[in-house]
Write a protein that holds these residues in place. Structure first.
Motif, short mmCIF file in Angstrom:
data_model
loop_
_atom_site.label_atom_id
_atom_site.label_comp_id
_atom_site.label_asym_id
_atom_site.label_seq_id
_atom_site.Cartn_x
_atom_site.Cartn_y
_atom_site.Cartn_z
N THR A 193 0.69 -1.15 0.09
CA THR A 193 0.06 -0.10 -0.04
C THR A 193 0.93 1.36 -0.01
N GLY A 194 2.05 1.23 0.50
CA GLY A 194 2.81 2.15 0.50
C GLY A 194 2.67 3.08 1.85
N LYS A 195 1.90 2.79 2.56
CA LYS A 195 1.55 3.41 3.76
C LYS A 195 1.55 2.85 5.05
N ALA A 196 1.98 3.51 6.04
CA ALA A 196 2.07 2.86 7.65
C ALA A 196 0.78 3.01 8.23
N ASP A 197 -0.08 2.05 8.43
CA ASP A 197 -1.29 1.94 8.87
C ASP A 197 -1.05 1.00 10.24
N VAL A 198 -1.77 1.72 11.31
CA VAL A 198 -1.90 0.96 12.68
C VAL A 198 -3.14 0.10 12.45
N ARG A 199 -2.87 -1.12 13.07
CA ARG A 199 -3.98 -2.22 13.10
C ARG A 199 -3.52 -3.16 14.30
N LEU A 200 -4.07 -2.59 15.52
CA LEU A 200 -3.87 -2.83 16.68
C LEU A 200 -4.11 -4.54 16.91
N SER A 201 -5.25 -5.07 16.50
CA SER A 201 -5.88 -6.20 16.63
C SER A 201 -4.77 -7.16 15.65
N GLU A 202 -4.53 -6.78 14.73
CA GLU A 202 -3.62 -7.55 13.84
C GLU A 202 -1.95 -7.67 14.47
N ALA A 203 -1.78 -6.60 15.01
CA ALA A 203 -0.29 -6.60 15.58
C ALA A 203 -0.43 -7.79 16.92
N LYS A 204 -1.70 -7.38 17.71
CA LYS A 204 -1.57 -8.56 18.62
C LYS A 204 -1.74 -10.00 18.42
N HIS A 205 -2.25 -10.07 17.29
CA HIS A 205 -2.36 -11.43 16.65
C HIS A 205 -0.61 -11.96 16.60
N PHE A 206 -0.04 -11.24 15.56
CA PHE A 206 1.33 -11.53 15.38
C PHE A 206 2.37 -11.66 16.66
N ILE A 207 2.04 -10.81 17.70
CA ILE A 207 2.77 -10.82 19.12
C ILE A 207 2.48 -12.09 19.46
N ASP A 208 1.18 -12.66 19.57
CA ASP A 208 0.48 -13.87 20.26
C ASP A 208 1.24 -14.95 19.51
N MET A 209 1.21 -14.79 18.12
CA MET A 209 1.88 -16.09 17.53
C MET A 209 3.36 -16.21 17.97
N LEU A 210 4.29 -15.11 18.00
CA LEU A 210 5.57 -15.21 18.58
C LEU A 210 5.71 -15.93 19.92
N THR A 211 4.66 -15.54 20.80
CA THR A 211 4.74 -15.86 21.90
C THR A 211 4.29 -17.47 22.18
N VAL A 212 3.49 -17.91 21.04
CA VAL A 212 3.25 -19.47 21.03
C VAL A 212 4.55 -20.15 20.54
N LEU A 213 5.14 -19.45 19.47
CA LEU A 213 6.27 -20.02 19.10
C LEU A 213 7.35 -20.12 20.22
N GLU A 214 7.48 -19.16 21.23
CA GLU A 214 8.53 -19.16 22.22
C GLU A 214 8.33 -20.17 23.16
N GLU A 215 6.86 -20.28 23.56
CA GLU A 215 6.22 -21.17 24.43
C GLU A 215 6.45 -22.77 23.98
N LYS A 216 6.47 -22.95 22.66
CA LYS A 216 6.53 -24.37 22.16
C LYS A 216 7.87 -24.74 21.82
N THR A 217 8.61 -23.66 21.88
CA THR A 217 10.06 -24.30 21.27
C THR A 217 11.19 -24.13 22.58
N VAL A 218 10.38 -23.90 23.96
CA VAL A 218 11.30 -24.09 25.17
C VAL A 218 12.23 -25.23 25.08
N GLY A 219 13.53 -24.81 24.89
CA GLY A 219 14.68 -26.05 25.22
C GLY A 219 14.99 -26.40 23.76
N ASN A 220 14.52 -26.10 22.79
CA ASN A 220 14.81 -26.43 21.60
C ASN A 220 15.33 -25.55 20.73
N ARG A 221 15.69 -24.06 21.19
CA ARG A 221 16.32 -23.22 20.71
C ARG A 221 17.75 -23.02 20.89
#
Length: 166
Positions: free
Chosen positions: A113-141
């Motif tokens: 789009t060439g724009k910097a749009d703020v979409r907080l619900s989408e940002a929260k989703h990606f942060i939550d995905m990283l959190t799940v990744l962090e929890e599921k890979t404990v001891g394997n990183r």
């Protein structure tokens, strides 16, 4: 453990799968190249070559201002070799999710789009995905993977909080 024989089951690890996949890729690329050769246009005749060589001289003198573009330009993006994807690593996955979160927080311009749009619900989703990744890979990183993930999560969470208060 097999109750009848008293033996434990054998685990068979397929070590050569990457080589087979690579061989299949090469065979498919060769087949595609062969198909491309058979469907491509025949070689230009000598008359065509003479005409195309004369075209730049004519356009320089102004008599042929609408000369056709060279064949390489007319072929377009399909004539370029495909760019291989990056290696499938945990670092790449972390970086991909973090980049999406940064775009959703408006910290990066969306290349589509060439724009910097703020979409907080989408940002929260990606942060939550990283959190799940962090929890599921404990001891394997590796330590580097853990540092990358921890750093991104800290920065993204702080940016998320700051964007909610703004």
């Amino acid at each position: 453990m097999n109750e009848q024989t008293g033996e434990s089951p054998k685990i068979i690890v397929d070590e050569g799968w990457k080589e087979r996949v690579e061989a299949e890729k090469q065979a498919a690329a060769a087949k595609q190249a062969e198909q491309h050769k058979s469907t491509s246009t025949p070689a230009p005749s000598t008359a065509t070559l003479v005409q195309s060589a004369a075209a730049p001289a004519q356009s320089a003198s102004g008599s042929a201002s609408s000369a056709a573009p060279p064949a390489s330009a007319a072929a377009g993006p399909t004539s370029r070799a495909p760019i291989p994807p990056p290696p499938a690593t945990l670092e790449f996955l972390i970086t991909t999710l973090a980049t999406q979160a940064m775009m959703a927080l408006g910290q990066m311009v969306n290349p589509l789009t060439g724009k910097a749009d703020v979409r907080l619900s989408e940002a929260k989703h990606f942060i939550d995905m990283l959190t799940v990744l962090e929890e599921k890979t404990v001891g394997n990183r590796t330590p580097d993977e853990s540092a990358l993930l921890d750093g991104f999560l800290h920065e993204l969470r702080m940016a998320f909080v700051m964007s909610q208060t703004a």
